[in-house]
Design an enzyme around this catalytic site. Structure first.
Site, PDB file in Angstrom:
ATOM      1  NE  ARG A   1     -27.686  10.413   8.919  1.00 35.19           N
ATOM      2  CZ  ARG A   1     -28.900  10.264   9.438  1.00 35.19           C
ATOM      3  NH1 ARG A   1     -29.133   9.311  10.329  1.00 35.19           N
ATOM      4  NH2 ARG A   1     -29.890  11.073   9.068  1.00 35.19           N
TER       5      ARG A   1
ATOM      6  CB  THR B   1       2.588   0.814   6.497  1.00 34.57           C
ATOM      7  OG1 THR B   1       1.208   0.622   6.882  1.00 34.57           O
ATOM      8  CG2 THR B   1       3.442   0.525   7.711  1.00 34.57           C
TER       9      THR B   1
ATOM     10  NE  ARG C   1      -5.388  -5.807   5.571  1.00 35.81           N
ATOM     11  CZ  ARG C   1      -5.023  -5.567   4.328  1.00 35.81           C
ATOM     12  NH1 ARG C   1      -5.897  -5.728   3.350  1.00 35.81           N
ATOM     13  NH2 ARG C   1      -3.804  -5.199   4.026  1.00 35.81           N
TER      14      ARG C   1
ATOM     15  CG  ASP D   1      -2.075   0.010   8.561  1.00 35.76           C
ATOM     16  OD1 ASP D   1      -2.877   0.953   8.409  1.00 35.76           O
ATOM     17  OD2 ASP D   1      -2.155  -1.052   7.922  1.00 35.76           O
TER      18      ASP D   1
ATOM     19  CG  ASP E   1       1.116  -2.589  10.951  1.00 39.45           C
ATOM     20  OD1 ASP E   1       1.862  -1.943  10.204  1.00 39.45           O
ATOM     21  OD2 ASP E   1       0.282  -3.409  10.535  1.00 39.45           O
TER      22      ASP E   1
ATOM     23  CG  ASP F   1       4.911  -8.084   7.764  1.00 36.48           C
ATOM     24  OD1 ASP F   1       5.982  -8.263   8.364  1.00 36.48           O
ATOM     25  OD2 ASP F   1       4.110  -9.005   7.496  1.00 36.48           O
ATOM     26  N   GLY F   2       4.810  -6.975   4.202  1.00 35.28           N
ATOM     27  CA  GLY F   2       4.861  -7.821   2.993  1.00 35.28           C
ATOM     28  C   GLY F   2       6.076  -7.482   2.136  1.00 35.28           C
TER      29      GLY F   2
ATOM     30  NE  ARG G   1      14.054  16.299  -2.431  1.00 30.66           N
ATOM     31  CZ  ARG G   1      14.596  16.730  -1.309  1.00 30.66           C
ATOM     32  NH1 ARG G   1      14.541  15.994  -0.206  1.00 30.66           N
ATOM     33  NH2 ARG G   1      15.205  17.903  -1.277  1.00 30.66           N
TER      34      ARG G   1
ATOM     35  CD  GLU H   1     -17.666  11.905  22.631  1.00 31.11           C
ATOM     36  OE1 GLU H   1     -17.483  11.622  21.438  1.00 31.11           O
ATOM     37  OE2 GLU H   1     -17.618  13.066  23.073  1.00 31.11           O
TER      38      GLU H   1
ATOM     39  N   GLY I   1       0.842  -1.205   0.000  1.00 30.07           N
ATOM     40  CA  GLY I   1       0.000   0.000   0.000  1.00 30.07           C
ATOM     41  C   GLY I   1       0.872   1.248   0.000  1.00 30.07           C
TER      42      GLY I   1
ATOM     43  CD  GLN J   1      -8.253   6.338   7.296  1.00 33.25           C
ATOM     44  OE1 GLN J   1      -7.868   5.972   8.395  1.00 33.25           O
ATOM     45  NE2 GLN J   1      -9.181   5.679   6.632  1.00 33.25           N
TER      46      GLN J   1
ATOM     47  CB  SER K   1     -23.150  14.852  19.291  1.00 36.47           C
ATOM     48  OG  SER K   1     -22.068  15.658  19.716  1.00 36.47           O
TER      49      SER K   1
ATOM     50  NE  ARG L   1      -1.288  -4.612  -0.195  1.00 37.61           N
ATOM     51  CZ  ARG L   1      -2.196  -3.642  -0.069  1.00 37.61           C
ATOM     52  NH1 ARG L   1      -3.195  -3.572  -0.920  1.00 37.61           N
ATOM     53  NH2 ARG L   1      -2.121  -2.763   0.906  1.00 37.61           N
TER      54      ARG L   1
HETATM   55  O1  F6P Z   1      -1.553  -0.170   3.960  1.00 42.07           O
HETATM   56  C1  F6P Z   1      -2.285  -0.897   4.917  1.00 42.07           C
HETATM   57  C2  F6P Z   1      -3.705  -0.552   4.764  1.00 42.07           C
HETATM   58  O2  F6P Z   1      -3.819   0.810   4.859  1.00 42.07           O
HETATM   59  C3  F6P Z   1      -4.669  -1.217   5.751  1.00 42.07           C
HETATM   60  O3  F6P Z   1      -4.891  -0.509   6.923  1.00 42.07           O
HETATM   61  C4  F6P Z   1      -5.896  -1.370   4.920  1.00 42.07           C
HETATM   62  O4  F6P Z   1      -6.700  -2.397   5.362  1.00 42.07           O
HETATM   63  C5  F6P Z   1      -5.324  -1.679   3.580  1.00 42.07           C
HETATM   64  O5  F6P Z   1      -4.140  -0.958   3.492  1.00 42.07           O
HETATM   65  C6  F6P Z   1      -6.227  -1.361   2.426  1.00 42.07           C
HETATM   66  O6  F6P Z   1      -5.556  -1.708   1.270  1.00 42.07           O
HETATM   67  P1  F6P Z   1      -6.151  -1.717  -0.193  1.00 42.07           P
HETATM   68  O7  F6P Z   1      -5.539  -0.547  -0.869  1.00 42.07           O
HETATM   69  O8  F6P Z   1      -5.720  -2.996  -0.788  1.00 42.07           O
HETATM   70  O9  F6P Z   1      -7.630  -1.582  -0.083  1.00 42.07           O
END
Ligand code: F6P
Length: 323
Positions: free
Chosen positions: A247, A126, A172, A128, A130, A103-104, A21, A188, A11, A255, A216, A72
């Site tokens: 909602r 990433t 994820r 995330d 993580d 990670d991948g 760069r 909250e 991603g 993001q 709210s 990927r």
């Molecule tokens: O890069 C990780 C991530 O942002 C995850 O948090 C999310 O689930 C995933 O990518 C979404 O990836 P895709 O672009 O394949 O929908």
């Protein structure tokens, strides 16, 4: 070493361009030729190579996404894919790689290095956050700022209509965006995969807030929460508690885009330089990271072995401050 290559995989994350760069200009500074590989590991298999000069990375530090594109790659998981990639890299005279991703990507780098005997270095990219071996991944800070900007806007309408909003953010497998974004936006409730989500308890909290005349409510949900995404959880809650008009908003891929924050640009620059100079200094199969504001190197195998824990104290803080 005379010729190195850089690629982005998995991603995309804001700050990848700043990192490309840094890799290109560090390589050139040290007298190397630098090749850009387009479309990640798929491009490596296809020999999709692009010579990079200093000008080729001008005006990209502020851009989201990746100018090299990303993928990927399923083919790279196969023995045959790794063999073809090795052949293509050797034919092009490439002697080492800097791989940008998560990670991948690190797993792919390790497999490729084993198959080809070529040294690979990585930078953690990433949204995330993580990855083990760094306090911050490239892209995370920008994603957090996108999240709090979105939540602030949603809060305006939530407060105007006395509504309960479930807002889903990415993650994820990890709740870093939800937890830190939730604290930053004053949510909250924050629901993440690392802690057990109890719908009954959640409803009790909502009832308590309702009795205290809370007009709210904002609930941040990490997409990987075990009770489901924001839509599913909202449905479960609504069945038993519907004092508020409810909602759901999924912030989604917004993001991952946008101009990187200054923090991400500086992080990407530092780690891009570190990974490239590491490669030049005979390091191999390690990711550059930042721990306590110092550059450190972590073997890919170690980085992949450890799961990063969310900050327990932040969970406590979030609960305390959302009363
Ligand atoms: O890069 C990780 C991530 O942002 C995850 O948090 C999310 O689930 C995933 O990518 C979404 O990836 P895709 O672009 O394949 O929908």
């Amino acid at each position: 070493m005379k010729k190195i290559a850089v690629l982005t995989s998995g991603g995309d994350a804001p700050g990848m361009n700043a990192c490309i760069r840094a890799v290109v200009r560090t390589g050139l500074y040290h007298g190397l030729e630098v090749i850009g590989v387009r479309r990640g590991y798929d491009g490596l298999i296809d020999g999709d190579f692009l010579p990079m000069d200093s000008h080729s990375v001008s005006n990209i530090i502020q851009r989201g996404g990746t100018i090299l594109k990303t993928a990927r790659s399923e083919r790279f998981r196969t023995k045959e894919g790794l063999q073809i990639a090795t052949k293509k890299a050797k034919e092009a005279g490439i002697e080492g790689f800097v791989m940008l991703g998560g990670d991948g990507t690190f797993k792919g780098a390790l497999n490729f290095s084993e198959a080809s005997g070529m040294p690979c270095m990585g930078t953690p990219c990433t949204i995330d956050n993580d990855l083990f071996g760094t306090d911050y991944t490239i892209g995370y800070d920008t994603a957090l700022n996108t999240v709090i900007d979105a939540v602030d806007k949603i809060r305006d309408t939530a407060a105007s209509h006395n509504r309960l909003f479930f807002i889903e953010v990415m993650g994820r497998d990890a709740g870093f965006i939800a937890l830190n974004g939730g604290v930053g936006a004053g949510a909250e409730e924050i629901l993440i995969p690392e802690t057990k989500t109890n719908i009954k308890e959640l409803i009790t909290h909502l009832e308590e807030g309702w009795k205290r005349h809370k007009s709210s409510v904002i609930i941040l949900v990490a997409e990987g929460d075990e009770e489901g995404g924001a839509f599913e959880i909202a449905k479960k809650v609504k069945e038993k508690f519907n004092h508020y008009d409810t909602r759901v908003t999924v912030i989604g891929h917004m993001q991952r885009g946008g101009s990187p924050t200054c923090f991400d640009r500086v992080l990407a620059s530092r780690l891009g330089v570190a990974a490239t100079e590491g490669l030049i200094n005979n390091r191999k199969n390690e990711a550059a990271g930042l721990v306590h504001n110092q550059v450190v190197f972590t073997p890919f195998s170690e980085a992949r072995k450890h799961k990063v824990d969310v900050n327990e104290d932040l969970i406590r803080i979030a609960r305390m401050l959302s009363q």
